[in-house]
Write a protein that holds these residues in place. Structure first.
Motif, PDB file in Angstrom:
ATOM      1  N   ALA A 163     -31.872  64.192 106.998  1.00  0.00           N
ATOM      2  CA  ALA A 163     -32.133  65.633 106.984  1.00  0.00           C
ATOM      3  C   ALA A 163     -31.257  66.336 108.025  1.00  0.00           C
ATOM      4  O   ALA A 163     -30.718  67.418 107.765  1.00  0.00           O
ATOM      5  N   ARG A 164     -31.096  65.710 109.179  1.00  0.00           N
ATOM      6  CA  ARG A 164     -30.222  66.291 110.209  1.00  0.00           C
ATOM      7  C   ARG A 164     -28.764  66.305 109.747  1.00  0.00           C
ATOM      8  O   ARG A 164     -28.016  67.233 110.022  1.00  0.00           O
ATOM      9  N   GLU A 165     -28.362  65.253 109.047  1.00  0.00           N
ATOM     10  CA  GLU A 165     -26.997  65.191 108.549  1.00  0.00           C
ATOM     11  C   GLU A 165     -26.746  66.310 107.525  1.00  0.00           C
ATOM     12  O   GLU A 165     -25.702  66.978 107.548  1.00  0.00           O
ATOM     13  N   VAL A 166     -27.706  66.538 106.643  1.00  0.00           N
ATOM     14  CA  VAL A 166     -27.578  67.608 105.651  1.00  0.00           C
ATOM     15  C   VAL A 166     -27.523  68.959 106.351  1.00  0.00           C
ATOM     16  O   VAL A 166     -26.694  69.815 106.013  1.00  0.00           O
ATOM     17  N   ALA A 167     -28.386  69.176 107.348  1.00  0.00           N
ATOM     18  CA  ALA A 167     -28.391  70.439 108.089  1.00  0.00           C
ATOM     19  C   ALA A 167     -27.076  70.631 108.828  1.00  0.00           C
ATOM     20  O   ALA A 167     -26.511  71.736 108.844  1.00  0.00           O
ATOM     21  N   ALA A 168     -26.555  69.567 109.433  1.00  0.00           N
ATOM     22  CA  ALA A 168     -25.274  69.666 110.140  1.00  0.00           C
ATOM     23  C   ALA A 168     -24.142  69.962 109.164  1.00  0.00           C
ATOM     24  O   ALA A 168     -23.253  70.766 109.453  1.00  0.00           O
ATOM     25  N   SER A 169     -24.186  69.367 107.998  1.00  0.00           N
ATOM     26  CA  SER A 169     -23.164  69.624 106.987  1.00  0.00           C
ATOM     27  C   SER A 169     -23.221  71.073 106.519  1.00  0.00           C
ATOM     28  O   SER A 169     -22.187  71.738 106.374  1.00  0.00           O
ATOM     29  N   ASP A 170     -24.428  71.581 106.292  1.00  0.00           N
ATOM     30  CA  ASP A 170     -24.582  72.989 105.896  1.00  0.00           C
ATOM     31  C   ASP A 170     -24.074  73.923 106.991  1.00  0.00           C
ATOM     32  O   ASP A 170     -23.386  74.913 106.712  1.00  0.00           O
ATOM     33  N   PHE A 171     -24.417  73.614 108.224  1.00  0.00           N
ATOM     34  CA  PHE A 171     -23.971  74.437 109.348  1.00  0.00           C
ATOM     35  C   PHE A 171     -22.451  74.410 109.480  1.00  0.00           C
ATOM     36  O   PHE A 171     -21.812  75.440 109.705  1.00  0.00           O
ATOM     37  N   PHE A 172     -21.853  73.241 109.303  1.00  0.00           N
ATOM     38  CA  PHE A 172     -20.396  73.115 109.375  1.00  0.00           C
ATOM     39  C   PHE A 172     -19.732  73.918 108.253  1.00  0.00           C
ATOM     40  O   PHE A 172     -18.703  74.558 108.457  1.00  0.00           O
ATOM     41  N   THR A 173     -20.337  73.899 107.068  1.00  0.00           N
ATOM     42  CA  THR A 173     -19.814  74.688 105.948  1.00  0.00           C
ATOM     43  C   THR A 173     -19.843  76.172 106.289  1.00  0.00           C
ATOM     44  O   THR A 173     -18.881  76.904 106.030  1.00  0.00           O
ATOM     45  N   LEU A 174     -20.946  76.653 106.884  1.00  0.00           N
ATOM     46  CA  LEU A 174     -21.035  78.052 107.301  1.00  0.00           C
ATOM     47  C   LEU A 174     -19.987  78.377 108.359  1.00  0.00           C
ATOM     48  O   LEU A 174     -19.375  79.454 108.325  1.00  0.00           O
ATOM     49  N   LEU A 175     -19.785  77.476 109.299  1.00  0.00           N
ATOM     50  CA  LEU A 175     -18.765  77.701 110.324  1.00  0.00           C
ATOM     51  C   LEU A 175     -17.370  77.809 109.711  1.00  0.00           C
ATOM     52  O   LEU A 175     -16.569  78.663 110.115  1.00  0.00           O
ATOM     53  N   MET A 176     -17.079  76.969 108.744  1.00  0.00           N
ATOM     54  CA  MET A 176     -15.778  77.014 108.099  1.00  0.00           C
ATOM     55  C   MET A 176     -15.601  78.318 107.319  1.00  0.00           C
ATOM     56  O   MET A 176     -14.519  78.916 107.330  1.00  0.00           O
ATOM     57  N   GLU A 177     -16.653  78.793 106.662  1.00  0.00           N
ATOM     58  CA  GLU A 177     -16.582  80.072 105.951  1.00  0.00           C
ATOM     59  C   GLU A 177     -16.357  81.219 106.934  1.00  0.00           C
ATOM     60  O   GLU A 177     -15.555  82.123 106.677  1.00  0.00           O
ATOM     61  N   ASP A 178     -17.077  81.193 108.064  1.00  0.00           N
ATOM     62  CA  ASP A 178     -16.885  82.223 109.087  1.00  0.00           C
ATOM     63  C   ASP A 178     -15.465  82.188 109.638  1.00  0.00           C
ATOM     64  O   ASP A 178     -14.847  83.234 109.859  1.00  0.00           O
ATOM     65  N   ARG A 179     -14.942  81.004 109.844  1.00  0.00           N
ATOM     66  CA  ARG A 179     -13.565  80.872 110.338  1.00  0.00           C
ATOM     67  C   ARG A 179     -12.585  81.444 109.336  1.00  0.00           C
ATOM     68  O   ARG A 179     -11.679  82.201 109.687  1.00  0.00           O
TER      69      ARG A 179
END
Length: 120
Positions: free
Chosen positions: A31-47
């Motif tokens: 679950a933490r891995e999925v949350a981290a992956s989602d967060f990383f995806t959001l960071l990449m979109e923001d970038r």
């Protein structure tokens, strides 16, 4: 048939308990891995959005600089076109143009030009 040793209690090292604990821990980590992956995806979109916005602002700044340079060039052209080249105190007189004094236009008062006496 199962053999139970009286001095050994089921609990901490029981394989079933250990497996259940490891499965629970594994689910938490997944679950933490999925949350981290989602967060990383959001960071990449923001970038990506930040880079795109920066590029748009750079393009606007370049266009503004080009417009400013063109405006300055047009102002200089206008100033050159409207410039008066004659130094102060001189006048360019066309040979056909007659000056107003002394031989040019009669600049006497109207009553003197018409030869009338003033009522005094």
């Amino acid at each position: 048939m199962s053999l139970t040793l009286p001095w050994r209690k089921a609990g901490k090292h029981d394989p079933d308990v250990v497996i259940d604990r490891l499965r629970t821990e594994n689910q938490i980590l997944l679950a933490r891995e999925v949350a981290a992956s989602d967060f990383f995806t959001l960071l990449m979109e923001d970038r990506d959005q930040a880079i795109e916005g920066w590029q748009q602002e750079k393009q606007r700044a370049d266009e503004l600089a080009a417009d400013r340079a063109e405006l300055l060039e047009l102002r200089a052209f206008k100033a050159n076109i409207l410039a008066i080249d004659a130094p102060a105190g001189t006048r360019d007189i066309d040979p056909d143009d007659q000056p107003t004094h002394p031989t040019g236009i009669d600049v006497r008062p109207l009553w003197d030009a018409l030869g009338k006496e003033t009522a005094a």
